[in-house]
Design an enzyme around this catalytic site. Sequence first.
Site, PDB file in Angstrom:
ATOM      1  N   TYR A   1     115.134 136.105 -18.394  1.00 14.35           N
ATOM      2  CA  TYR A   1     113.733 135.772 -18.658  1.00 14.35           C
ATOM      3  C   TYR A   1     113.254 136.249 -20.028  1.00 14.35           C
ATOM      4  O   TYR A   1     112.108 135.991 -20.411  1.00 14.35           O
ATOM      5  CB  TYR A   1     112.831 136.410 -17.594  1.00 14.35           C
TER       6      TYR A   1
ATOM      7  N   HIS B   1     106.842 132.557 -20.082  1.00 12.81           N
ATOM      8  CA  HIS B   1     106.126 133.392 -19.125  1.00 12.81           C
ATOM      9  C   HIS B   1     106.187 134.871 -19.506  1.00 12.81           C
ATOM     10  O   HIS B   1     105.451 135.691 -18.945  1.00 12.81           O
ATOM     11  CB  HIS B   1     106.735 133.187 -17.737  1.00 12.81           C
TER      12      HIS B   1
ATOM     13  N   TYR C   1     107.838 141.965 -11.539  1.00  7.61           N
ATOM     14  CA  TYR C   1     107.721 140.510 -11.690  1.00  7.61           C
ATOM     15  C   TYR C   1     106.248 140.129 -11.813  1.00  7.61           C
ATOM     16  O   TYR C   1     105.358 140.843 -11.356  1.00  7.61           O
ATOM     17  CB  TYR C   1     108.415 139.735 -10.565  1.00  7.61           C
TER      18      TYR C   1
ATOM     19  N   ASN D   1     104.090 137.947 -10.550  1.00  4.28           N
ATOM     20  CA  ASN D   1     103.118 137.729  -9.477  1.00  4.28           C
ATOM     21  C   ASN D   1     102.837 138.969  -8.640  1.00  4.28           C
ATOM     22  O   ASN D   1     102.022 138.928  -7.726  1.00  4.28           O
ATOM     23  CB  ASN D   1     103.561 136.569  -8.574  1.00  4.28           C
TER      24      ASN D   1
ATOM     25  N   ASN E   1      99.025 133.796 -11.493  1.00  4.86           N
ATOM     26  CA  ASN E   1      99.382 134.641 -10.356  1.00  4.86           C
ATOM     27  C   ASN E   1      99.380 136.126 -10.693  1.00  4.86           C
ATOM     28  O   ASN E   1      99.029 136.965  -9.854  1.00  4.86           O
ATOM     29  CB  ASN E   1     100.757 134.242  -9.823  1.00  4.86           C
TER      30      ASN E   1
END
Length: 205
Positions: A17, A22, A66, A68, A114
């Site tokens: 990631y 994001h 993470y 969310n 989120n």
Amino acid sequence: MGATYLVVGLGNIGAEYAGTRHNMGFMILDAWAQASNVLFKTDRYGDVAEVSWKGRWFVLLKPSTYVNLSGKAVRYWMQQLNLPLENLVVISDDLNLPFGTLRMRANGSSGGHNGLENITQMLESEQWARIRVGIGNNFSRGAQIDFVLGDLSADEKAVIPGLAEKIVHGMKDFATLGVQRAMNTVNAKPKPEKEQNSPSETPEC
């Protein structure tokens, strides 16, 4: 120690990631830390670095929960540092803004993000500042998750240090002159080229 501020950059942990849209919050904090010659260390619920400036301390947090579930890390560090909500700033990506556009607000809704929603739930309040970093919305219908979790281009990555520099200026104003002055700094449109030398909804992931 002088006044302390918690600056949270949202993103997902893991090498896969690292350069994704994001993870814009992580990348902004990484650029800030690099420019300040400080290193992140792994701590409870995230990686943490500390930057001092004129008697103020900025604690930079990259949650390991993470995106969310970011609220768990934010709540823990707010309690650890014993900070009021007005000393919190959260940096996140935003699909509704063109790439590289910055928008700072003193408070407000999650806009469907989120991570921001989870922080609101865990803190039981929307009364904390946030900076949204535009990532654009150049994706076809149904491809939002792939876009958000896709890698930035080399040209886009080259813009990150400049965005981080502007946010750092805003954070210094935030710590000394208040959130309204910080908003003026962060939200200011770039000067024209001749004068010089991106609903924010993100997927469960």
